[in-house]
Design an enzyme around this catalytic site. Structure first.
Site, PDB file in Angstrom:
ATOM      1  N   HIS A   8      51.641 -30.439 -69.163  1.00  0.00           N
ATOM      2  CA  HIS A   8      51.766 -30.541 -67.701  1.00  0.00           C
ATOM      3  C   HIS A   8      53.131 -31.074 -67.273  1.00  0.00           C
ATOM      4  O   HIS A   8      53.881 -31.660 -68.066  1.00  0.00           O
ATOM      5  CB  HIS A   8      50.670 -31.453 -67.142  1.00  0.00           C
ATOM      6  N   GLU A  81      43.372 -34.850 -71.999  1.00  0.00           N
ATOM      7  CA  GLU A  81      44.164 -35.837 -72.747  1.00  0.00           C
ATOM      8  C   GLU A  81      43.272 -36.893 -73.412  1.00  0.00           C
ATOM      9  O   GLU A  81      42.125 -37.113 -72.988  1.00  0.00           O
ATOM     10  CB  GLU A  81      45.169 -36.522 -71.813  1.00  0.00           C
TER      11      GLU A  81
END
Length: 202
Positions: A8, A81
């Site tokens: 990201h 994550e």
């Protein structure tokens, strides 16, 4: 199968050197710019579908890369994550860039010995769930001829790519993948080959 695996874009917590795992932090202005730059660089890639971490920063990155293209975007928590538990939101570097958290120093320098934080995960945990995702996708007969965008996170990207790397000793493979870097993987007959590593578009 072609897989474009992207970390990201930058968030405010990235800039502040805060521990950011399961915390749902949006992209900062710089992160939006980076994702749009990647989208422009990949504008001619014929994506068939996208798998994304459900966290906002990864979903935003996917949407900005895809732009106006009508591509299905499918959230999958297995590529979210690592969850840092009680460490979430704490600073791991000071204003001079010095690591001030012993736990996070171990995470970056010797991740195999990073102890699972209270209410969190360790490297083994994230490797297990990303491997489940990997095995499911590369063995799916409906995906074998597809070009797929995957938007995820620094640690999750490295965990996912452990299924591709021949050298599995260095978890970080030299570094944490830069924000919005692209790893291109080709899969044929369930065998994966890394074509481009940590490609950064500026």
């Amino acid at each position: 199968m072609k897989l474009y695996i992207v970390r990201h874009g930058v968030t405010k917590w990235n800039a502040l050197k805060k521990v950011q795992g399961s915390a749902d932090i949006p992209l900062a202005e710089e992160g939006v710019r980076l994702a749009r730059t990647v989208g422009e660089a990949l504008k001619d890639v014929p994506f068939d579908l996208c798998f994304t971490s459900p966290l906002m920063r990864a979903r935003q990155t996917a949407e900005l890369i895809l732009g106006a293209r009508k591509v299905p975007v499918i959230p999958d928590p297995r590529i979210q994550e690592i969850d840092f538990g009680d460490l979430e939101g704490t600073r791991f570097k000071d204003d001079q860039g010095k690591v001030v958290s012993r736990e996070m120093e171990i995470f970056f320098e010797d991740p195999a010995h990073f102890q699972r934080p209270r209410n969190g995960e360790n490297i083994e945990d994230i490797c297990k769930r990303t491997r489940e995702f990997w095995e499911e996708k590369i063995h799916d007969p409906n995906l074998q001829d597809k070009t797929i965008l995957i938007t995820s996170h620094g640690c999750a990207v490295r965990a996912l790519l452990r299924n591709v790397y021949t050298d599995k000793k260095d978890f970080w493979h030299g570094c944490v993948p830069p924000n919005c870097s692209v790893n291109l993987v080709e899969v044929k007959d369930q065998k994966a080959r890394l074509v481009e590593e940590d490609k950064v578009y500026v």
